[in-house]
Motif scaffolding. Sequence first.
Motif, PDB file in Angstrom:
ATOM      1  N   PHE A  70       0.840  -1.203   0.000  1.00 14.72           N
ATOM      2  CA  PHE A  70       0.000   0.000   0.000  1.00 14.72           C
ATOM      3  C   PHE A  70       0.877   1.256   0.000  1.00 14.72           C
ATOM      4  O   PHE A  70       0.624   2.199  -0.752  1.00 14.72           O
ATOM      5  CB  PHE A  70      -0.941   0.006   1.208  1.00 14.72           C
ATOM      6  N   CYS A  88     -11.982   0.545  -3.451  1.00 12.77           N
ATOM      7  CA  CYS A  88     -11.956  -0.566  -2.508  1.00 12.77           C
ATOM      8  C   CYS A  88     -13.366  -1.079  -2.269  1.00 12.77           C
ATOM      9  O   CYS A  88     -14.303  -0.286  -2.155  1.00 12.77           O
ATOM     10  CB  CYS A  88     -11.342  -0.101  -1.191  1.00 12.77           C
ATOM     11  N   ALA A 105      -4.353 -12.109   3.600  1.00 16.59           N
ATOM     12  CA  ALA A 105      -4.673 -10.701   3.807  1.00 16.59           C
ATOM     13  C   ALA A 105      -3.737 -10.129   4.871  1.00 16.59           C
ATOM     14  O   ALA A 105      -3.211 -10.853   5.722  1.00 16.59           O
ATOM     15  CB  ALA A 105      -6.125 -10.556   4.248  1.00 16.59           C
ATOM     16  N   GLN A 122      -6.886  -6.434   4.672  1.00 24.05           N
ATOM     17  CA  GLN A 122      -7.058  -6.118   3.267  1.00 24.05           C
ATOM     18  C   GLN A 122      -6.162  -6.999   2.408  1.00 24.05           C
ATOM     19  O   GLN A 122      -5.162  -7.548   2.870  1.00 24.05           O
ATOM     20  CB  GLN A 122      -6.757  -4.639   2.995  1.00 24.05           C
ATOM     21  N   ILE A 123      -6.565  -7.125   1.146  1.00 24.00           N
ATOM     22  CA  ILE A 123      -5.806  -7.903   0.183  1.00 24.00           C
ATOM     23  C   ILE A 123      -6.069  -7.323  -1.206  1.00 24.00           C
ATOM     24  O   ILE A 123      -7.128  -6.734  -1.447  1.00 24.00           O
ATOM     25  CB  ILE A 123      -6.208  -9.405   0.241  1.00 24.00           C
ATOM     26  N   GLY A 124      -5.107  -7.453  -2.093  1.00 22.39           N
ATOM     27  CA  GLY A 124      -5.322  -7.043  -3.476  1.00 22.39           C
ATOM     28  C   GLY A 124      -4.544  -5.834  -3.922  1.00 22.39           C
ATOM     29  O   GLY A 124      -4.679  -5.394  -5.072  1.00 22.39           O
ATOM     30  N   ILE A 125      -3.707  -5.265  -3.051  1.00 19.62           N
ATOM     31  CA  ILE A 125      -2.947  -4.074  -3.447  1.00 19.62           C
ATOM     32  C   ILE A 125      -1.944  -4.407  -4.558  1.00 19.62           C
ATOM     33  O   ILE A 125      -1.726  -3.605  -5.463  1.00 19.62           O
ATOM     34  CB  ILE A 125      -2.228  -3.455  -2.236  1.00 19.62           C
ATOM     35  N   GLY A 127      -2.392  -6.495  -6.897  1.00 20.65           N
ATOM     36  CA  GLY A 127      -3.183  -6.498  -8.112  1.00 20.65           C
ATOM     37  C   GLY A 127      -3.459  -5.093  -8.614  1.00 20.65           C
ATOM     38  O   GLY A 127      -3.377  -4.819  -9.818  1.00 20.65           O
ATOM     39  N   LEU A 128      -3.775  -4.186  -7.685  1.00 18.69           N
ATOM     40  CA  LEU A 128      -4.020  -2.793  -8.055  1.00 18.69           C
ATOM     41  C   LEU A 128      -2.768  -2.153  -8.638  1.00 18.69           C
ATOM     42  O   LEU A 128      -2.848  -1.401  -9.609  1.00 18.69           O
ATOM     43  CB  LEU A 128      -4.500  -2.025  -6.818  1.00 18.69           C
ATOM     44  N   TYR A 136      -9.087  -3.182  -4.553  1.00 22.08           N
ATOM     45  CA  TYR A 136      -8.616  -4.096  -3.528  1.00 22.08           C
ATOM     46  C   TYR A 136      -9.776  -4.389  -2.584  1.00 22.08           C
ATOM     47  O   TYR A 136     -10.812  -3.718  -2.630  1.00 22.08           O
ATOM     48  CB  TYR A 136      -7.374  -3.587  -2.812  1.00 22.08           C
ATOM     49  N   TRP A 173     -11.720 -10.418 -11.773  1.00 19.31           N
ATOM     50  CA  TRP A 173     -10.911 -10.180 -10.582  1.00 19.31           C
ATOM     51  C   TRP A 173     -11.719 -10.392  -9.302  1.00 19.31           C
ATOM     52  O   TRP A 173     -11.264 -11.016  -8.354  1.00 19.31           O
ATOM     53  CB  TRP A 173     -10.354  -8.762 -10.636  1.00 19.31           C
TER      54      TRP A 173
END
Length: 212
Positions: A70, A88, A105, A122-125, A127-128, A136, A173
């Motif tokens: 992040f 988000c 996460a 949180q998860i997916g940063i 990917g972003l 995310y 996604w």
Amino acid sequence: MRMDHVSYACEHDGLAATTERIASALGVEAVKGGVHPRFGTRNMIIPLAGHKYLEVVEVLDHPASDKAPFGQAVRARSAAGGGWMGWCVEVDDLAPFEERLGRSAVNGNRKFPDGRELVWKQIGILGLIADPQVPYMLKWEGDPSLHPSNAYDSSLKMSCLTIAGSASRVTEWLGEPVEKPLEDVAVEWVAPHGTPGILSVTFETANGAVTL
């Protein structure tokens, strides 16, 4: 699954000045968020109607910002001049995303001046960072009254996102139709010329629609 917030990385003159420009354009006041010690960032908050909010976020000169995705994402967007960094969605269960992405996460937290603490996972940063059109995912924990949208009662409404990208890519996604978390927020998809991601966000203010 529902839309939770949009993130704007501060411009060259820092968090306070960037937030003031945005708040002034929307005709509202921003409130101090605080430091995210695990990420090496800090933010300011503009509550929105419908349990949503806008955060303006700044990277700190802190070791965490070099290690945490992040912090890396905020630093890169600010270094490029600042602007919309991502969006988000809140989910009830992060396990399906952990399984699909093959990683766990991460914990996030922010303390209020009175000692109360906002906590989440949180998860997916990553990917972003790789594809900024995708959101995310976040799961709030602890006291629900501390959600940033509750900083004050707001009638400011997020009405539309303009995203360079494709609905099919974001649906893939999320593992759900992209329309599901967006609910009352419209999306205009445009073919990306360069980097995909949020191009603008439109808000319904007391003085009419404002697009940033």
